[in-house]
Design an enzyme around this catalytic site. Structure first.
Site, PDB file in Angstrom:
ATOM      1  N   ASN A  19      -5.103   2.301  -0.538  1.00  0.00           N
ATOM      2  CA  ASN A  19      -5.244   3.732  -0.236  1.00  0.00           C
ATOM      3  C   ASN A  19      -3.931   4.511  -0.205  1.00  0.00           C
ATOM      4  OD1 ASN A  19      -5.145   1.958   2.124  1.00  0.00           O
ATOM      5  ND2 ASN A  19      -5.084   3.843   3.312  1.00  0.00           N
ATOM      6  N   HIS A  20      -2.794   3.830  -0.049  1.00  0.00           N
ATOM      7  CA  HIS A  20      -1.516   4.557  -0.021  1.00  0.00           C
ATOM      8  C   HIS A  20      -0.845   4.653  -1.398  1.00  0.00           C
ATOM      9  CE1 HIS A  20      -1.678   5.009   4.237  1.00  0.00           C
ATOM     10  NE2 HIS A  20      -1.666   3.709   4.468  1.00  0.00           N
ATOM     11  N   HIS A  61      -3.710  -5.327   7.638  1.00  0.00           N
ATOM     12  CA  HIS A  61      -2.400  -5.880   7.999  1.00  0.00           C
ATOM     13  C   HIS A  61      -2.496  -6.956   9.086  1.00  0.00           C
ATOM     14  CE1 HIS A  61       0.253  -2.362   6.313  1.00  0.00           C
ATOM     15  NE2 HIS A  61      -0.794  -2.625   5.539  1.00  0.00           N
TER      16      HIS A  61
HETATM   17 FE   LIG Z   1      -1.455  -1.628   3.758  1.00  0.00          FE
HETATM   18 FE   LIG Z   2      -4.242   0.231   2.987  1.00  0.00          FE
END
Ligand SMILES: [Fe+2]
Ligand SMILES: [Fe+2]
Length: 259
Positions: free
Chosen positions: A67-68, A175
């Site tokens: 998503n980043h 993460h």
């Molecule tokens: Fe990430």
């Molecule tokens: Fe992510």
């Protein structure tokens, strides 16, 4: 064939940690292909040509994202050009980059598919429909999937959906590593989340005091990448002649440069 998958590399500390740990990981796992999630490799959020190249130099054969991926505008052109960098396939078709790639490894065609979960994240199409459509047309002997998703239920479901169809489904994005690495009955290696490559003295890679300030005050806070106690997290999968998995081993090592 051995595939080593490395979870979200967070900023400079993550990049340097990966480079420091790779000799040890190479010796221990002897990977034929190393796949690295690079969505947080530039300043903790996003990816650039420079940080992607640092990951390639560290040993990545393919870089996945999430998503980043579009955080840095200057990377859009690079994403269109880079054949070994993928972004979630179920984003709008016109977006920069590609959703899957096929690389040759020891005479085998290895397909790497990147998908985004639809729960809690923005996508254009269902990851389930998307992966089915790609599997119908991809020309590969071995397929591995990075499922970049928020919730474990959707990830576990994807594991079952792809069981027997791909060699491995590696979860990323949270993460935080999960303790459910296993080979499913149809011989697909699965883990809900491999974790990240970054500082453990952090909140998902961010300096703890800044993450706490944001959560406690509910005010905007500038996040910086934490640097202390960097660990490399991922998973190693042994792929057999049928293009499916014989084993999966979780990887969690401190990024010490000398040993
Ligand atoms: Fe990430
Ligand atoms: Fe992510």
């Amino acid at each position: 064939m051995k595939v080593l998958f490395i979870g979200d590399v967070v900023g400079g500390p993550g990049r340097r940690g990966l480079a420091a740990a790779m000799p040890e990981l190479r010796e221990r796992h002897r990977p034929d292909l190393t796949i690295v999630n690079g969505e947080n490799s530039a300043g903790g959020m996003g990816i650039t040509e420079k940080t992607a190249n640092a990951l390639f130099e560290a040993g990545a054969g393919v870089i996945t994202s999430g998503n980043h991926v579009y955080r840095h505008r200057e990377a859009y052109d690079f994403l269109d050009r880079a054949e070994r960098v993928v972004r979630p396939a179920n984003y709008p078709h016109a977006n920069p980059g590609r959703g899957h790639t096929v690389v040759e490894v020891g005479g085998k065609r290895v397909g790497v598919i990147n998908l985004s979960g639809a729960v809690g994240l923005q996508v254009a199409r269902s990851p389930f429909h998307e992966v089915d459509a790609i599997l119908e047309r991809i020309e590969a002997d071995v397929v591995v999937v990075d499922f970049h998703a928020e919730v474990t239920s959707e990830k576990v479901a994807m594991g079952w959906h792809l069981d027997g169809k791909v060699a491995a489904v590696f979860g990323t994005h949270t993460h935080v590593p999960t303790a459910d690495a296993r080979v499913l009955p149809g011989s697909t290696a699965y883990i809900s989340d491999v974790g990240m490559t970054g500082a453990r003295t952090s909140v998902l890679g961010v300096k703890p005091e800044q993450a706490l300030e944001a959560l406690i005050t509910q005010m905007p806070v500038r996040f910086e990448t934490a640097e202390e106690d960097v660990w490399v997290m991922g998973a190693a999968v042994e792929v057999n002649e049928r293009g499916l998995a014989d084993s999966i081993e979780q990887v969690m090592v401190p990024a010490r440069s000398s040993r």
